[in-house]
Write a protein that holds these residues in place. Structure first.
Motif, PDB file in Angstrom:
ATOM      1  N   UNK A  98       0.839  -1.201   0.000  1.00  0.00           N
ATOM      2  CA  UNK A  98       0.000   0.000   0.000  1.00  0.00           C
ATOM      3  C   UNK A  98       0.872   1.249   0.000  1.00  0.00           C
ATOM      4  N   UNK A  99       1.909   1.263   0.843  1.00  0.00           N
ATOM      5  CA  UNK A  99       2.787   2.430   0.898  1.00  0.00           C
ATOM      6  C   UNK A  99       3.574   2.576  -0.414  1.00  0.00           C
ATOM      7  N   UNK A 100       3.977   1.454  -1.003  1.00  0.00           N
ATOM      8  CA  UNK A 100       4.675   1.510  -2.289  1.00  0.00           C
ATOM      9  C   UNK A 100       3.762   2.083  -3.366  1.00  0.00           C
ATOM     10  N   UNK A 102       1.253   4.120  -2.960  1.00  0.00           N
ATOM     11  CA  UNK A 102       1.082   5.555  -2.706  1.00  0.00           C
ATOM     12  C   UNK A 102       2.277   6.344  -3.227  1.00  0.00           C
ATOM     13  N   UNK A 103       3.483   5.833  -2.982  1.00  0.00           N
ATOM     14  CA  UNK A 103       4.686   6.512  -3.482  1.00  0.00           C
ATOM     15  C   UNK A 103       4.703   6.534  -5.015  1.00  0.00           C
ATOM     16  N   UNK A 104       4.287   5.439  -5.630  1.00  0.00           N
ATOM     17  CA  UNK A 104       4.249   5.356  -7.093  1.00  0.00           C
ATOM     18  C   UNK A 104       3.250   6.359  -7.660  1.00  0.00           C
ATOM     19  N   UNK A 105       2.082   6.502  -7.030  1.00  0.00           N
ATOM     20  CA  UNK A 105       1.093   7.485  -7.482  1.00  0.00           C
ATOM     21  C   UNK A 105       1.627   8.905  -7.347  1.00  0.00           C
ATOM     22  N   UNK A 106       2.360   9.180  -6.262  1.00  0.00           N
ATOM     23  CA  UNK A 106       2.943  10.510  -6.066  1.00  0.00           C
ATOM     24  C   UNK A 106       3.960  10.828  -7.167  1.00  0.00           C
ATOM     25  N   UNK A 107       4.783   9.829  -7.527  1.00  0.00           N
ATOM     26  CA  UNK A 107       5.756  10.024  -8.601  1.00  0.00           C
ATOM     27  C   UNK A 107       5.059  10.331  -9.919  1.00  0.00           C
TER      28      UNK A 107
END
Length: 112
Positions: A98-100, A102-107
Motif C-alpha cells: 500500500x505504501x509503495x 502511494x509513493x508510485x502514485x505521487x511520482x
C-alpha cells in the motif's frame, strides 16, 4: 475492508468506446458492492510477452480499491464470463504494498 489491486488486459480489437464502457461497468460493479476506489489507471495498449488468444497486444487497466473479501469472487466470475477480458490478476495488498503504491502514485503526479 481489505485493500486490493486488480490488473486486467482487454482485447485489442475493442474500440475506445467499448473499452470505456467495459471499465465503467466493472467500476460500477465494485462501487455497487461497497468498494471504495483508491486509484484507476489506464496503461494503454501494450505488447504482450507471449500471445494470448492469438493476440500480441492488449489494453491494460489497473484498479486499486478497498472492499470486503466476499466481493472478489463474484468480480472474478464476471471477468471469466466476459469475452472482452484476456487476462486479469487480483492481489490483496499488505501495508508495504500500500505504501509503495502511494509513493508510485505521487511520482506519477509529479511527472504529469
Amino acid at each position: 475492508m481489505n485493500h486490493y489491486e486488480t490488473v486486467f488486459i482487454l482485447n485489442p480489437v475493442l474500440s475506445e468506446d467499448q473499452i470505456k464502457e467495459t471499465v465503467k461497468k466493472y467500476e460500477d460493479f465494485l462501487t455497487s458492492n461497497g468498494a471504495k476506489m483508491v486509484s484507476k489507471e489506464n496503461w494503454g495498449l501494450k505488447k504482450l510477452a507471449y500471445p494470448i488468444q492469438n493476440k500480441k497486444s492488449g489494453f491494460y487497466h489497473l484498479f486499486e480499491y478497498q472492499v470486503a473479501g466476499e466481493v472478489i469472487n463474484p468480480l472474478e466470475v464476471e471477468f471469466r464470463r466476459d469475452e472482452r477480458f484476456m487476462r486479469y490478476l487480483t492481489v490483496a495488498l499488505d501495508k508495504h504494498a500500500i505504501s509503495w503504491a502511494e509513493r508510485r502514485r505521487e511520482k506519477l503526479k509529479q511527472k504529469a
